[in-house]
Write an enzyme that holds these catalytic residues in place. Structure first.
Site, PDB file in Angstrom:
ATOM      1  N   ASP A 496      -6.797   8.708  -7.083  1.00  0.00           N
ATOM      2  CA  ASP A 496      -6.375  10.105  -7.199  1.00  0.00           C
ATOM      3  C   ASP A 496      -7.538  10.992  -7.665  1.00  0.00           C
ATOM      4  O   ASP A 496      -8.574  10.495  -8.144  1.00  0.00           O
ATOM      5  CB  ASP A 496      -5.204  10.183  -8.193  1.00  0.00           C
ATOM      6  N   ASP A 566       2.188  16.009  -2.598  1.00  0.00           N
ATOM      7  CA  ASP A 566       3.101  15.754  -3.718  1.00  0.00           C
ATOM      8  C   ASP A 566       4.488  16.310  -3.419  1.00  0.00           C
ATOM      9  O   ASP A 566       5.456  15.977  -4.102  1.00  0.00           O
ATOM     10  CB  ASP A 566       2.567  16.404  -5.007  1.00  0.00           C
TER      11      ASP A 566
HETATM   12  C1  GLA Z   1      -1.054  13.325  -8.577  1.00  0.00           C
HETATM   13  C2  GLA Z   1      -0.545  12.502  -7.418  1.00  0.00           C
HETATM   14  C3  GLA Z   1       0.865  12.037  -7.735  1.00  0.00           C
HETATM   15  C4  GLA Z   1       0.837  11.217  -9.004  1.00  0.00           C
HETATM   16  C5  GLA Z   1       0.238  12.021 -10.134  1.00  0.00           C
HETATM   17  C6  GLA Z   1       0.041  11.170 -11.362  1.00  0.00           C
HETATM   18  O1  GLA Z   1      -0.370  14.510  -8.703  1.00  0.00           O
HETATM   19  O2  GLA Z   1      -0.578  13.230  -6.225  1.00  0.00           O
HETATM   20  O3  GLA Z   1       1.390  11.285  -6.667  1.00  0.00           O
HETATM   21  O4  GLA Z   1       0.086  10.053  -8.774  1.00  0.00           O
HETATM   22  O5  GLA Z   1      -1.010  12.589  -9.788  1.00  0.00           O
HETATM   23  O6  GLA Z   1      -0.485  11.864 -12.423  1.00  0.00           O
END
Ligand code: GLA
Length: 754
Positions: A496, A566
């Protein structure tokens, strides 16, 4: 082009590995050789020494360039494959149109330095130590090796060498371009802009540009606009790719195109740092597209003897409309680009804990979810954020990549063993390039982040960006990831990256070298991924950046999939996924089924609807399984089994966007046809019925007109009277009527060839 054909003698004479000055080219003109590898590769690259014209034929595409009388490398043609005997006479520079429009601006060149009165976008701009900023590149030599062509140019007086590199893909006709800049002068010089090259479109005034824009939780909106005189700039200044623009474009001809018909020229930049693509219509209405690392706040001091290799800029042509352009990119990505291409593994059905648990992960909670996930057919269990350091929320812990002893007193092993015993492999979330100020790492190494001395360090989500360009940071990041893989049986990282840059200083290096950070950071990012994969060849990696903020062909060489957004609202996802597929394959598009109503819109959607939306890509489950009913488990089990029976078609097949959800459409319909044609899958969605109108008839595509196909409903119903079996011609020409009425309805069908 027919592979077996020998070029006509006296016309295209193949030069193999010939490097020579323009002046001595005549000496080689009598050479007529078969291109190395021509038997096994459908790519033909030839050079006619008389006219000094290069011709690249690959798949359905011909690309022609020549050296003109000014020794510039000039584009002559890019489009549908031409006949074997079609001849191009020598390139001729455009005459001066006016004293304001010197020839250098209107001659469509492949790569142009800033100098000699250039006003259009330069591919290369350099400042030399004596203040000179004039750079005029001329053809010097070339080399043809199988499916690759390289052309070396040199400045008229200085020892600056630029080698243009072309690699053609025989399956799709997609050309991979880049340039290598070499400093053979006796002093450093500063590169202020450097692109992979320029794509020149055929002459025309009716072009339309498509590109993708977005934001967090709203990625991949397809934009369309006519190409106007002047310049459109697509870019990221964020340090990484960004969701605001994606480094992809497609240009077609207004009025002469629909989704599946007409000429389309498209391209995508393989770069995950700040980037720029310019689409420019010049004074003579010619259209040129250039791209590379963004020149904003950037320069790169190239020492004597050093080389600079630009990122790749991929470009292709389709005669089958924007749908055909997407399918070529999908094919190219899966067969030529991703790790393990041309045979990457199908994406496993995964479970991810993020939406269920947030940061509140622990051994017992994850074990309970893992058991439930396994019971419905999940193949990979991924533990998301919260397992490391002092991570209770997003305020602390990033940078401290040890397993949190309160949450996992026995380390990760018991969880991983249990996941394995349930028949799944195990994946883990990491965010390697970030640090919370509240972390041991930051307390120990406050100088490791991007920063300007004595200036504020702006936080985003309470975190700062580690300067991955620093060798010590690179080493730290590689070492902790390597250690995690050495000590645990981890099959998958979700990598990420949850903010963009601010204060991008690098005080540890000379101020003349600080702006290199934009390139060196990205190169180190790639090199870590590459080294990890070499050392751990079985590990798979997902590129995630708060959703789809790091989706590009640069990182796709090192990762197996993308986290698309997301935003997991299955209705919103139709639009986000639709835009994604313009440039990227459904085989790398992760799509989770999550809970309803969604956190994004508070919208309620049925579980089958949510499944069908996600089954158009690579299926994952992100719901809180602890809250599911027996009926939910039964539905999920059935739909996951159905997905496994169609996933190869969805992930590898040919995608047809039969009805796009763009422009507030009430419907959205996709069809995927298996590569071997044995199966087609149709997903149909309805936002709201209006005034009693029936659902539009669906005219399928890509079937064999003469074969017979049996239809089966995965969910929903075909209209009464639909035959159980009919010819491909029937499904394509008569079409398929679907019973869909109401709000937020969905249906899906398979057609199996008999
Ligand atoms: C990002 C990712 C999510 C999750 C969060 C965790 O927003 O896109 O899917 O993994 O971080 O903090």
């Amino acid at each position: 082009m027919d592979q077996g054909k020998t070029p006509r003698p006296g016309f295209f004479r193949c030069l193999q590995n010939v490097v020579g000055c323009a002046i001595v080219l005549g000496l080689f003109a009598v050479c007529s050789l078969q291109i190395a590898g021509a038997q096994s590769s459908p790519v033909h690259i030839r050079f006619d020494a008389d006219s000094r014209v290069f011709r690249i034929d690959a798949a359905n595409t011909t690309y022609v360039l020549g050296i003109n009388e000014n020794q510039q490398v000039q584009t002559l043609y890019w489009g549908r494959q031409l006949a074997e005997g079609d001849h191009f006479s020598a390139a001729k520079a455009m005459p001066e149109a006016a004293s304001f429009d010197l020839s250098v601006n209107t001659t469509p060149q492949e790569f142009v330095g800033w100098g000699g009165g250039l006003y259009v976008e330069p591919d290369l701009k350099i400042t030399f130590p004596n203040g000179n900023r004039d750079l005029v590149l001329k053809y010097l030599s070339h080399k043809i090796e199988g499916d690759q062509l390289s052309i070396t140019m040199k400045d008229i007086s200085l020892d600056v060498y630029v080698t243009l590199q072309y690699k053609a893909d025989g399956e799709t006709g997609i050309l991979r371009r880049s340039a290598e800049i070499e400093n053979r002068t006796d002093a450093p010089f500063t590169i202020e802009q450097v692109f992979a090259g320029t794509w020149n479109l055929p002459r025309g005034t009716d072009y339309r540009l498509r590109y993708l824009t977005g934001r967090w939780a709203g990625e991949n909106t397809v934009q369309e606009q006519p190409v106007h005189p002047g310049k459109t700039v697509l870019e990221s200044r964020r340090g990484t790719t960004g969701a605001q623009n994606n480094p992809w474009f497609a240009i077609d001809r207004i009025g002469n195109n629909d989704a599946e018909d007409g000429n389309v020229w498209f391209g995508a930049l393989g770069w995950s740092g700040s980037w720029k693509i310019t689409v420019e219509q010049d004074q003579l209405q010619q259209v040129r597209v250039s791209g590379g690392p963004n020149s904003f706040d950037f320069d790169y001091r190239l020492q004597k003897g050093e080389h600079f290799q630009t990122p790749y800029f991929y470009g292709g042509y389709s005669s089958d409309g924007i749908g055909g352009a997407s399918r070529l990119l999908h094919r190219f990505e899966i067969d030529s680009l991703v790790p393990h291409a041309p045979h990457p593994a199908l994406r496993p059905v995964l479970y991810n804990s993020w939406e269920a648990t947030g940061f509140d992960v622990n051994e017992a909670g994850q074990l309970a979810l893992a058991e439930k996930a396994a019971s419905i057919g999940v193949e990979r269990f991924v533990m998301d954020d919260g397992w490391f350091g002092q991570r209770k929320d997003d305020r602390a812990g990033l940078g401290d990549w040890y397993v949190n002893p309160q949450k996992f007193p026995h380390g990760l092993k018991p969880l991983i063993d249990k996941v394995h015993s349930l028949g799944m492999d195990f994946g883990l979330w990491v965010e390697p390039e970030m640090v919370n100020p509240d972390s041991d790492l930051y307390r120990k190494h406050p100088d490791w982040v991007l920063n300007f001395p004595d200036r504020p360090r702006t936080e985003g989500r309470h975190q700062l960006v580690l300067n991955l360009a620093r060798p010590d940071v690179r080493a730290y990041v590689f070492q902790f990831l390597d250690k995690l893989l050495n000590e645990n049986d981890i099959a998958f990282f979700k990598w990420d990256y949850n903010r963009n840059w601010s204060e991008p200083g690098w005080p540890a290096v000379a101020s003349e070298d600080e702006k290199k950070v934009y390139v060196d950071f990205t190169r180190n990012y790639y090199s870590i991924l590459e080294e990890l994969r070499e050392k751990h060849p079985k590990v798979e990696i997902e590129s995630c950046s708060g959703g789809g903020s790091r989706v590009d062909l640069g990182v796709l060489r090192y990762v197996d999939e993308f986290w698309t957004s997301d935003n997991t609202d299955a209705f919103d996802r139709l639009l986000i996924q639709n835009g994604f597929t313009y440039a990227y394959s459904p085989g790398v598009m992760m799509a989770w089924v999550t809970d309803s109503p969604t956190w994004v819109n508070n919208r309620t959607l049925s579980l089958p609807y949510r499944f069908l939306s996600s089954m158009q890509g690579s299926l994952g489950i992100g719901a809180n399984l602890n809250k599911w009913t027996t009926e939910d488990f039964a539905t999920a089990k059935q739909m996951i089994a159905q997905y496994k029976a169609i996933r190869e078609t969805v992930q590898r097949g040919s995608l047809y966007r039969l009805i796009t959800p763009e422009h507030d459409s009430e419907q959205s319909v996709t069809e995927s046809v298996a590569r071997d044609g044995h199966q087609a899958v149709v997903f149909a969605f309805l936002h709201s019925s209006m005034e009693g109108y029936p659902y539009p008839r669906l005219y399928l595509r890509g079937l064999d007109a003469h074969a017979r196909y049996r239809i089966t409903a995965m969910d929903g119903k075909p209209a009464n009277g639909t035959p159980a079996e009919a010819s491909g011609a029937y499904w394509m020409e008569h079409g398929l009527d679907v019973q869909l009425r109401g709000d937020f309805q969905a249906a899906a069908f398979t057609l199996e060839r008999q």
